[in-house]
Design a protein around this motif. Structure first.
Motif: not given
Length: 417
Positions: A192-201, A402-408
């Motif tokens: 999976g993409n690294w962002k999916l990894t971080m979202e899952n965590n 949502d914070d992570f996606a917005s920061w991205y």
């Protein structure tokens, strides 16, 4: 003729809706992956490893980040260094990936030889006028924050890492991670993409259904809940739990252990969150029965009731408990593949089979990491499906996403995308 060229990355960023997951292309496209590597793994601070990965002079660890290869090493003066794994002659790799022990860094190609400080000491057949002093290995910006090695490949690294340093040095001081010992390390490849990894965590919405081992010690209420879906009895239990949290945090801090949540997750460059969490059950450690896995506690710790100091970064998550610590680092390998390196740490003098049982120490996060790999692969497969459209986040349990996606989006915009 139809235009088959992909839309610019900026167009994908434009279509992101607040409170929703990212457009599919941001998880799947090769040009986005290359941009991510440039922005988030070259221009921002990332967790690379640990001081205790290289405990003795001459110990070296090679970590590859995309096309970049770095050597984390301990020199003859017992100092940590991070240098590029590129010979200054014609660019050959000095060391292969993984751990090794060296007295000097010798290029296998033409035998150019470097001291552990990075200084070039031997370059055969280059003539008497050759100046070795300007051919040292290229050093990389790094910071050791309580033994966690953060690197930035940019010549202008973000300055707001100072906040991370100010917060975490006192929080982690009692654990003495700089002098800890690596008890075990596990590499898992997630499809999976690294962002999916971080979202899952960053959410535990999925935990109760997928992580039976972890849920013995995790309190799912700590990761959010919909109060309107609870029965009056469950709502009363939740209110009692958070009243206990307030009291426990106050007591921990009165005893000199910083515990309150600290977040730097939007309108910033260096993304992190930390908090001391209550451990459920016996309350001692993240093990299958929530009791300590090691009888020899970390650093100067004398108590087992100080919960779990967790730390998130944009490529890492860590848990520090009285008896051991667990660090996990995400390294993107491709648009749909991510390496997760999990390391278990114990007191430097702890002896396996005497002070700790390795199976008990590693069981929970070994199983949890494997379970998460399956979930991330499912998410990646679904996002690649033409039927995918960005989904709405739960405002109760997925606010951190949502914070992570917005920061991205913020950071991509800041770097010209």
């Amino acid at each position: 003729m139809l235009n088959t060229l992909p839309s610019p990355i900026s167009s994908l960023l434009d279509t992101r809706i607040d409170g929703h997951s990212l457009p599919a292309g941001l998880y799947t496209r090769e040009d986005v992956f290359q941009a991510d590597m440039e922005v988030f793994f070259s221009r921002h601070w990332i967790l690379l490893g640990l001081e205790c990965d290289v405990p003795e002079p001459g110990d070296a660890l090679v970590i590859d980040i995309g096309s970049t290869s770095l050597i984390l090493l301990r020199d003859d003066d017992n100092e940590i260094r991070v240098v590029r794994n590129v010979c200054r002659h014609r660019g050959a790799r000095l060391l292969d990936a993984g751990s090794t022990v060296v007295s000097k860094l010798v290029c296998p190609y033409h035998q150019w030889t470097y001291e552990l400080s990075g200084k070039l000491s031997y370059a055969p057949h280059m003539g008497k006028d050759f100046d070795k002093s300007c051919r040292s290995l290229k050093a990389v910006n790094f910071k050791s924050i309580s033994g966690l090695i953060y690197v930035c490949l940019s010549d202008n690294p973000p300055q707001d890492i100072k906040r991370l340093e100010e917060v975490m040095e006192p929080r982690l001081a009692p654990y003495d991670i700089r002098s800890a010992k690596v008890a075990h390390q596990l590499d898992v490849i997630e499809k999976g993409n690294w962002k999916l990894t971080m979202e899952n965590n960053r959410e535990c919405y999925h935990c109760s259904a997928n992580h039976p081992e972890l849920c013995v010690s995790f309190v799912d209420l700590d990761f959010g809940y919909d109060p309107y879906s609870l029965s009056p009895e469950d709502r009363e239990e939740a209110e009692a739990h958070f009243a206990m949290y307030t009291e426990r945090t106050r007591d921990w801090e009165a005893d000199g252990f910083p515990s309150s949540p600290v977040e730097q997750v939007r309108n910033c460059e260096t993304n992190f969150r930390t908090q001391r969490l209550i451990i459920a059950g016996a309350g001692e450690s993240q093990t299958e029965d929530s009791t300590a896995a090691s009888s020899k506690l970390l650093g100067t710790m004398t108590r087992k009731d100080l919960g779990d100091t967790h730390l998130w970064g944009h490529n890492s998550w860590c848990h520090f408990m009285g008896d051991h610590a667990v660090t996990s680092i995400a390294i993107p390998l491709s648009a749909d593949t991510t390496l997760i390196r999990t390391t278990w740490l114990v007191h430097k003098d702890a002896v396996e089979g005497v002070d700790y049982d390795l199976a008990k120490l590693t069981h929970v996060w070994t199983e949890t990491t494997k379970q998460d790999a399956e979930l991330v692969a499912r998410a990646q497969a679904g996002i690649q499906d033409p039927g995918y459209e960005p989904g709405v986040y739960s405002r109760f349990t997925e606010g951190a996403l949502d914070d992570f996606a917005s920061w991205y989006i913020e950071r991509m915009r800041a770097h010209g995308y």
